[in-house]
Design a protein around this motif. Structure first.
Motif, PDB file in Angstrom:
ATOM      1  N   ASP A   1      44.790  -2.512  82.787  1.00  0.00           N
ATOM      2  CA  ASP A   1      45.337  -2.140  81.472  1.00  0.00           C
ATOM      3  C   ASP A   1      46.403  -3.118  81.009  1.00  0.00           C
ATOM      4  N   ILE A   2      47.191  -3.642  81.952  1.00  0.00           N
ATOM      5  CA  ILE A   2      48.297  -4.543  81.568  1.00  0.00           C
ATOM      6  C   ILE A   2      47.765  -5.878  81.048  1.00  0.00           C
ATOM      7  N   GLU A   3      46.517  -6.201  81.389  1.00  0.00           N
ATOM      8  CA  GLU A   3      45.933  -7.461  80.922  1.00  0.00           C
ATOM      9  C   GLU A   3      45.224  -7.305  79.577  1.00  0.00           C
ATOM     10  N   VAL A   4      45.308  -6.099  79.006  1.00  0.00           N
ATOM     11  CA  VAL A   4      44.734  -5.851  77.683  1.00  0.00           C
ATOM     12  C   VAL A   4      45.863  -5.853  76.652  1.00  0.00           C
ATOM     13  N   GLU A   5      45.736  -6.706  75.652  1.00  0.00           N
ATOM     14  CA  GLU A   5      46.691  -6.730  74.550  1.00  0.00           C
ATOM     15  C   GLU A   5      45.996  -6.147  73.320  1.00  0.00           C
ATOM     16  N   TYR A   6      46.785  -5.506  72.479  1.00  0.00           N
ATOM     17  CA  TYR A   6      46.185  -4.827  71.321  1.00  0.00           C
ATOM     18  C   TYR A   6      46.602  -5.493  70.016  1.00  0.00           C
ATOM     19  N   ILE A   7      45.611  -5.732  69.161  1.00  0.00           N
ATOM     20  CA  ILE A   7      45.849  -6.288  67.827  1.00  0.00           C
ATOM     21  C   ILE A   7      45.761  -5.131  66.834  1.00  0.00           C
ATOM     22  N   GLU A   8      46.811  -4.963  66.033  1.00  0.00           N
ATOM     23  CA  GLU A   8      46.808  -3.925  65.009  1.00  0.00           C
ATOM     24  C   GLU A   8      46.079  -4.457  63.767  1.00  0.00           C
ATOM     25  N   ILE A   9      44.977  -3.810  63.430  1.00  0.00           N
ATOM     26  CA  ILE A   9      44.161  -4.245  62.280  1.00  0.00           C
ATOM     27  C   ILE A   9      44.265  -3.185  61.187  1.00  0.00           C
ATOM     28  N   LYS A  10      44.684  -3.597  60.013  1.00  0.00           N
ATOM     29  CA  LYS A  10      44.898  -2.664  58.903  1.00  0.00           C
ATOM     30  C   LYS A  10      43.656  -2.491  58.028  1.00  0.00           C
ATOM     31  N   GLU A  11      42.855  -3.540  57.930  1.00  0.00           N
ATOM     32  CA  GLU A  11      41.682  -3.507  57.042  1.00  0.00           C
ATOM     33  C   GLU A  11      40.650  -4.516  57.550  1.00  0.00           C
ATOM     34  N   ARG A  12      39.595  -4.692  56.809  1.00  0.00           N
ATOM     35  CA  ARG A  12      38.531  -5.631  57.173  1.00  0.00           C
ATOM     36  C   ARG A  12      39.138  -7.002  57.486  1.00  0.00           C
ATOM     37  N   THR A  13      38.947  -7.477  58.731  1.00  0.00           N
ATOM     38  CA  THR A  13      39.615  -8.703  59.175  1.00  0.00           C
ATOM     39  C   THR A  13      38.679  -9.549  60.030  1.00  0.00           C
ATOM     40  N   PRO A  14      38.424 -10.812  59.639  1.00  0.00           N
ATOM     41  CA  PRO A  14      37.606 -11.698  60.489  1.00  0.00           C
ATOM     42  C   PRO A  14      38.480 -12.309  61.601  1.00  0.00           C
ATOM     43  N   LEU A  15      37.980 -12.289  62.826  1.00  0.00           N
ATOM     44  CA  LEU A  15      38.723 -12.833  63.966  1.00  0.00           C
ATOM     45  C   LEU A  15      37.829 -13.745  64.789  1.00  0.00           C
ATOM     46  N   ARG A  16      38.446 -14.768  65.386  1.00  0.00           N
ATOM     47  CA  ARG A  16      37.726 -15.654  66.287  1.00  0.00           C
ATOM     48  C   ARG A  16      37.522 -14.958  67.628  1.00  0.00           C
ATOM     49  N   VAL A  17      36.285 -15.010  68.137  1.00  0.00           N
ATOM     50  CA  VAL A  17      35.960 -14.429  69.439  1.00  0.00           C
ATOM     51  C   VAL A  17      35.321 -15.528  70.282  1.00  0.00           C
ATOM     52  N   PRO A  18      35.754 -15.684  71.546  1.00  0.00           N
ATOM     53  CA  PRO A  18      35.158 -16.727  72.399  1.00  0.00           C
ATOM     54  C   PRO A  18      33.636 -16.608  72.467  1.00  0.00           C
ATOM     55  N   GLY A  19      32.960 -17.756  72.307  1.00  0.00           N
ATOM     56  CA  GLY A  19      31.501 -17.784  72.404  1.00  0.00           C
ATOM     57  C   GLY A  19      30.792 -17.620  71.081  1.00  0.00           C
ATOM     58  N   TYR A  20      31.531 -17.391  69.988  1.00  0.00           N
ATOM     59  CA  TYR A  20      30.909 -17.198  68.673  1.00  0.00           C
ATOM     60  C   TYR A  20      31.353 -18.315  67.732  1.00  0.00           C
ATOM     61  N   ASP A  21      30.389 -18.890  67.038  1.00  0.00           N
ATOM     62  CA  ASP A  21      30.693 -19.996  66.125  1.00  0.00           C
ATOM     63  C   ASP A  21      31.472 -19.515  64.907  1.00  0.00           C
ATOM     64  N   LYS A  22      31.087 -18.345  64.407  1.00  0.00           N
ATOM     65  CA  LYS A  22      31.720 -17.821  63.199  1.00  0.00           C
ATOM     66  C   LYS A  22      32.634 -16.652  63.552  1.00  0.00           C
ATOM     67  N   PRO A  23      33.668 -16.410  62.732  1.00  0.00           N
ATOM     68  CA  PRO A  23      34.542 -15.252  62.979  1.00  0.00           C
ATOM     69  C   PRO A  23      33.757 -13.951  62.922  1.00  0.00           C
ATOM     70  N   VAL A  24      34.212 -12.974  63.693  1.00  0.00           N
ATOM     71  CA  VAL A  24      33.583 -11.649  63.736  1.00  0.00           C
ATOM     72  C   VAL A  24      34.461 -10.686  62.948  1.00  0.00           C
ATOM     73  N   GLU A  25      33.830  -9.810  62.174  1.00  0.00           N
ATOM     74  CA  GLU A  25      34.556  -8.891  61.299  1.00  0.00           C
ATOM     75  C   GLU A  25      34.912  -7.599  62.051  1.00  0.00           C
ATOM     76  N   PHE A  26      36.199  -7.244  61.991  1.00  0.00           N
ATOM     77  CA  PHE A  26      36.679  -5.989  62.573  1.00  0.00           C
ATOM     78  C   PHE A  26      37.413  -5.195  61.493  1.00  0.00           C
ATOM     79  N   GLY A  27      37.720  -3.944  61.791  1.00  0.00           N
ATOM     80  CA  GLY A  27      38.389  -3.097  60.813  1.00  0.00           C
ATOM     81  C   GLY A  27      37.443  -2.536  59.779  1.00  0.00           C
ATOM     82  N   VAL A  28      36.159  -2.334  60.165  1.00  0.00           N
ATOM     83  CA  VAL A  28      35.133  -1.813  59.255  1.00  0.00           C
ATOM     84  C   VAL A  28      34.521  -0.557  59.881  1.00  0.00           C
ATOM     85  N   LEU A  29      34.507   0.527  59.132  1.00  0.00           N
ATOM     86  CA  LEU A  29      33.876   1.768  59.590  1.00  0.00           C
ATOM     87  C   LEU A  29      32.532   1.903  58.878  1.00  0.00           C
TER      88      LEU A  29
END
Length: 1120
Positions: free
Chosen positions: A331-359
């Motif tokens: 658990d201590i090696e997990v950091e949390y990013i607070e996402i308020k709305e639709r947000t593209p983020l870089r993820v290792p292994g992916y060429d394009k940003p991945v969208e988070f904050g979408v229901l």
């Protein structure tokens, strides 16, 4: 002789004559350079200015080149030349000294001081007297004959540590009769470099250990390093990819582990060397590594014992999975990013940003044509592993669906609709929740409650596996998210999406998005051990352990009362291999490793495992395969207080030093490390591993922001110690992994906070600043300017010793005993306040109030010794006045006593400068002084030094001086440093006698030309500005010109209003009904006394007011 030649050449060159160039001259005059021909002085060296091929003539000739004929003329010429040579060398020597003095001066030194130093430097002292001779590594530092004019950290902190270490000052003796005091250094990662958190830890722990060592304890501070499973594996994986273009899987486990050991032996442990630079007095003879042979044996023994007690078991559960590392993480090696709305983020292994904050909402068709049920998720891809839909049992919308099924649109799987009041909130969303037991912690519990199927849809590297269906199998999980959304749209099941606030867990090592994954793992049942750890702190009748500050006791209770079993296995190659073997029987139907949970054998080694397996599976044929997983790094760290002392063996170290005395660490790992050490220590060691836990604050920047590379506010302790330019701070950022936008922001932050870089501060100043900051609750807002301030304060200490050495003289011998009663007033006073500073420091250290301890030491040195005592005794040393002969000797003895005690009092906080200065102090005659301040005795209070009456008198003196200085500050800038006449007007005979008795001290401290004491009945001095000290005293400072009466009256008015306000508030309080009945007699008496003083102050202000008005009237009259 060659030195003389080179000096003469340099003098000629520096005179800027156009006909000479030193490199050409040395080449053209080989005989000069070889010393074959006796060199003549400048006046007889003839050089023709004809370019580089110039001609020269040597010998006893005149300037026209003709030889001198007579012996008398030759002798005369020789004397003249010798005089010229002496004059030239004298000039050279003076120039060199002035240059050296200039180099010692910091840029902030005023011009007047520079001139003074240059003048001083023109004397006859040898420059070499100010430079420390070279000291061989490990030898005691050789000090210069004369102290340098200013303090320079790099020069002072050089050589001492190597000598301390070689002299074994830090080594503990397990056979000693002294009481033990033990600290275990929180083992830094083998991959790590010193950061500001490590510096804080080292500063606090070293302060404690040095204080205890000087206080007569057998101190042990154990250094060690953590193998840092994930961090180290990541570093070496990147290295082999960079150098060999291979993955660890290409290399194979055996070769990869060998490569990690090779890296560790070559690069690991840098931080331990850096801790030496900080002055950390660790016992290096006991240095250890969590994966060395002894620690590895302890880890294996702990695992086996806990397994045999039924506290370690293997189970299939959800873990935090890193798809890049392909391992579970804590658990201590997990950091949390607070996402308020639709947000593209870089993820290792992916060429394009991945969208988070979408229901995303979609519909499941219901069996039997009953329509559809709509669910929503932020992880659409997990619907491939859905095995149920949950509703609230009391939700009227879905009463008709109880016991019914939905149909999975991509694989036809029937999903039962289950009623679950624990998970479902019928007022949130549609009131229906998709259940993926294998990929969500809450769903996992629902799956267990309703006996649902657990379907894992991900491979270890984050791709969809065959359980996800052939359409999506092999897709990376976030590409599958997009594909599934499109597929739902094609089937007409997509119902839209919207912004959704969420917390996204990422691995602190790889920045990969953490995936909850169901995996078979080894666990520790913590419940009973947690209860013991809880009782150790909260049992009022028999507490075994204290947590400081107490505010963290509540967090301790929260963690341990709600503890979950601890997952201790990791799918890594670097670490302690789990001592468990799987017995694969010949008649087993399933041949996968771990297929049968009751086939595991836990043992200390392969041989023991064979014996145990033969006992369990008697008569059956089998093969043993060791579990490829390794143990969580925190498991070996949790055993550290045991293993560093020799456990599981009954060693002399273990018997002498366990349990340890105190654990000092950051509050952020109270559970992850501290609680686990307590649980394992009590279970395996038979007692709590330490009796106290001190939790230090987290360090932030001066603005209260968390330190971050992207903000450019990360502070490297070595850069503070050694100093660094802004351009080099920028280069450090450029060498990182910041994107251009982050780099720009970071550079702007550095330019704002460190416009001129960071000046050299030294380890002592950094340590003192960090310890001083510990009063700041749970966060430290570190301002480098405060560190710079303490570096300047070190210069004050330096000058105090320089002053002392100049007044003590070369033949001074300290007294064998001190009798304060016979001493002058100022000597009695400084010893009394020193005594209180000692008591306050020791009491604060005992209470782990390190900031208070540092403040007590600082205040005594700064405000009492340097600002008052050293100033007030200067008249005793002005000339050789026999009237002060007795006072002079007492002042010398007191000064020596103060410096000796003061340096020892300060040593735990500032080890380097105190050692250097203490070594310069004279020793008592016929008394063997300790070789180092490190092993000298810590000061303790001396009862006969206490003198409250003298302290009260000095308080009065300082009040008078403060008022006089306040008046001086009102003068024009060009007049403030002039000595002025002053008058002190007293309203009582006792006050008058007291002030008269201390005229010398007041005049000295207030820099007065003269001072006269007048009584209330005497006429008030004229031509003065006035200030009221208290109800008994007013002071007057003589002016050169007219007084600005209006300004003075305005100042008096403000002071009168403030005192009047205090008087009115207290008067109202004491006049309240039933005051006499409700308020204790002692408080009523104190209030009455305070009222009388306030009234007297008001009368004094009124008198001063009338005095100024009379002055004004007199001036007006004389003007007419």
């Amino acid at each position: 002789m060659n030195q003389l030649v080179s000096r003469i050449i340099r003098v000629i060159y520096e005179s800027r004559k156009p006909c000479i160039h030193p490199p050409t001259l040395s080449k053209t005059l080989p005989h000069f350079a070889a010393g074959i021909i006796h060199p003549l002085p400048r006046t007889s060296l003839f050089i023709s200015s004809q370019g580089p091929n110039f001609k020269y003539r040597l010998g006893p000739r005149n300037m026209s080149g003709r030889p001198l004929l007579t012996a008398e003329a030759l002798e005369k010429k020789k004397k003249k030349e010798e005089k010229a040579k002496e004059k030239e060398l004298k000039k050279l020597k003076a120039a060199q000294k002035a240059e050296a003095l200039k180099a010692q001066q910091p840029s902030s030194v005023p011009k007047s001081e520079k001139k003074k130093n240059a003048k001083r430097g023109a004397g006859e002292e040898n420059l070499e007297d100010y430079n420390d001779p070279e000291t061989s590594i490990g030898e005691k530092k050789k000090l210069s004959r004369q102290m340098a004019l200013t303090y320079k950290p790099s020069a002072v902190e050089k050589s001492w540590y190597e000598w301390w270490e070689k002299s074994n000052f830090f080594e503990a003796d397990s056979s000693s009769s002294k009481p033990s005091f033990v600290i275990v250094l929180p083992p830094p990662n083998v991959t790590g470099a010193l950061h500001i958190g490590h510096a804080l830890t080292a500063a606090i722990q070293d302060t404690i250990i040095r204080w205890k060592r000087m206080s007569g304890y057998n101190t042990l501070w154990v250094p060690g390093m953590d193998h840092a499973g994930i961090a180290t594996q990541v570093v070496v994986e990147k290295k082999i990819m960079r150098e060999m273009n291979l993955t660890r899987h290409d290399l194979g486990r055996e070769k990869f582990v060998a490569a990690v050991w090779e890296w560790k032996n070559e690069y690991g442990g840098t931080i331990l060397q850096q801790l030496r630079r900080l002055g950390a007095s660790l016992d290096w003879s006991r240095e250890c590594f969590t994966m060395d042979e002894k620690r590895s044996r302890a880890v294996t023994e702990a695992f086996v014992r806990l397994y045999k007690e039924g506290l370690i078991y293997r189970d299939l559960r959800l873990v935090n999975w890193d798809c890049v590392l392909r391992t579970a993480i804590s658990d201590i090696e997990v950091e949390y990013i607070e996402i308020k709305e639709r947000t593209p983020l870089r993820v290792p292994g992916y060429d394009k940003p991945v969208e988070f904050g979408v229901l995303t909402s979609f519909a499941y068709p219901l069996e039997g044509g009953l329509g559809e049920i709509i669910v929503a998720t932020t992880r659409v891809e997990t619907m491939l592993g859905d095995t149920a839909i949950a509703i609230h049992p009391n939700d009227p919308r879905y009463t008709h669906l109880h016991g019914k099924f939905a149909i999975h649109p991509f694989n036809g799987r029937k999903l039962p609709i289950v009623c679950d009041a624990v998970l479902v909130d019928m007022n949130f969303g549609t009131g229906a929740v998709k259940i993926t037991p294998a990929h969500d912690p809450n769903d996992f519990e629902v799956g267990k409650r309703h006996n649902l199927e657990f379907i894992n849809i991900f491979t270890d590297d984050g791709h969809i596996n065959s359980n996800g269906g052939s359409t999506f199998a092999g897709m990376p999980r976030f590409k599958a998210r997009v594909a599934l959304t499109e597929a739902l749209k094609e089937k007409g099941l997509y119902r839209g999406d919207k912004n959704n606030e969420m917390r996204l867990g990422v691995c602190s090592r790889t920045n990969d998005v953490v995936e909850p994954l169901i995996k078979p793992q080894w666990y520790v049942n913590c419940k009973s051990m947690a209860q013991e750890g809880l009782d150790a702190v909260t049992d009022d009748t028999n507490p075994k352990m204290e947590i400081i500050p107490k505010q963290y006791v509540a967090e301790w209770k929260r963690w341990l009362e709600n503890i979950r079993d601890w997952c201790i296995s990791r799918q890594l190659w670097w670490g302690h291999r789990i001592p468990a073997w799987y017995a694969m029987l010949d008649d087993d139907e399933l041949k996968e490793l771990g297929a049968y949970n009751n086939h595991w054998v836990v043992a200390r080694n392969q041989e023991e495992a064979d014996e145990e397996a033969n006992r369990i599976f008697a008569g059956k044929k089998f093969q043993l395969f060791q579990d490829p997983d390794v143990l969580d790094t925190w498991f070996s760290s949790g055993l550290f207080p045991l293993s560093v002392l020799g456990w599981p063996d009954d060693t002399e170290d273990f018997r002498t030093f366990y349990p340890t005395s105190v654990l000092e660490t950051g509050h952020d790992i109270l559970f992850f490390w501290v609680a686990r050490m307590v649980m394992l220590g009590m279970k395996l060691g038979g007692d709590v591993p330490f009796s106290k836990v001190y939790l230090h604050p987290m360090i932030r920047d001066a603005h209260g922001r968390k330190m971050s590379k992207s903000l450019g506010n990360v502070i490297d302790p070595l850069e503070v110690i050694n100093g660094i330019k802004l351009i080099d701070l920028n280069r450090r950022l450029e060498g990182g992994n910041l994107d251009p936008k982050e780099l720009k922001t970071a550079k702007e932050g550095q330019a704002k906070d460190f416009p001129d870089g960071i000046p050299e501060c030294g380890a002592d100043a950094l340590r003192f600043a960090l310890v001083s900051y510990t009063a700041q609750s749970d966060k430290i807002n570190l301002d480098i300017q405060r560190v710079v301030g303490y570096r300047q304060w070190c210069n004050k200490l330096w000058n105090a010793i320089r002053f002392a050495m100049s007044k003590l003289g070369d033949d001074y011998t300290p007294p064998t005993e001190i009798v304060p009663a016979a001493m002058p007033f100022s000597c009695k006073w400084i010893l009394s306040v020193l005594n209180k500073a000692i008591s306050k420091t020791v009491l604060s250290l005992d209470s782990y109030e390190f900031s208070d301890a540092a403040t007590a030491v600082y205040s005594w040195w700064q405000f009492q010794l340097c600002d008052v005592f050293i100033e007030v005794i200067k008249p005793y040393f002005a000339g050789n006045d026999q009237a002060f002969a007795s006072e002079r000797r007492f002042a010398q003895d007191t000064l020596w006593l103060c410096l000796d005690n003061g340096l020892r009092l300060l040593h735990p906080f500032m080890p380097f400068v105190t050692e250097e200065l203490w070594q310069r102090l004279p020793s008592k005659k016929d008394s063997a002084r300790k070789e180092s301040i490190v092993i000298s005795e810590y000061p303790s209070a001396v009862e006969c030094w206490i003198n409250d009456d003298v302290e009260l008198e000095m308080d009065m003196i300082e009040s008078v001086v403060k008022s006089l200085r306040s008046l001086r500050a009102q003068l024009a800038p060009n007049e403030r440093h002039e000595r002025r006449a002053a008058f002190v007007r007293c309203r009582t005979d006792d006050t008058c006698d007291l002030i008269k008795k201390h005229e010398l001290e007041i005049a000295t401290l207030a820099t007065l030309s003269s001072m006269e004491v007048v009584r209330e009945s005497d006429d008030a001095p004229v031509g003065c500005i006035v200030d009221v000290v208290n109800e008994s005293l007013s002071v007057f400072l003589k002016l050169r010109g007219n007084i600005n009466v209006e300004a003075e009256l305005e100042k008096l008015k403000k002071k009168m209003e403030e005192v009047q306000k205090q008087y009115d508030v207290l008067k109202k309080k004491t006049s309240a009904p039933s005051y006499n009945e409700k308020v204790p007699a002692d408080i009523r008496e104190a209030n009455a006394e305070k009222l009388a003083k306030l009234m007297q102050e008001l009368l004094s202000f009124k008198e001063a007011d009338e005095h100024l008005k009379r002055e004004n009237a007199a001036a007006a009259a004389s003007g007419k």
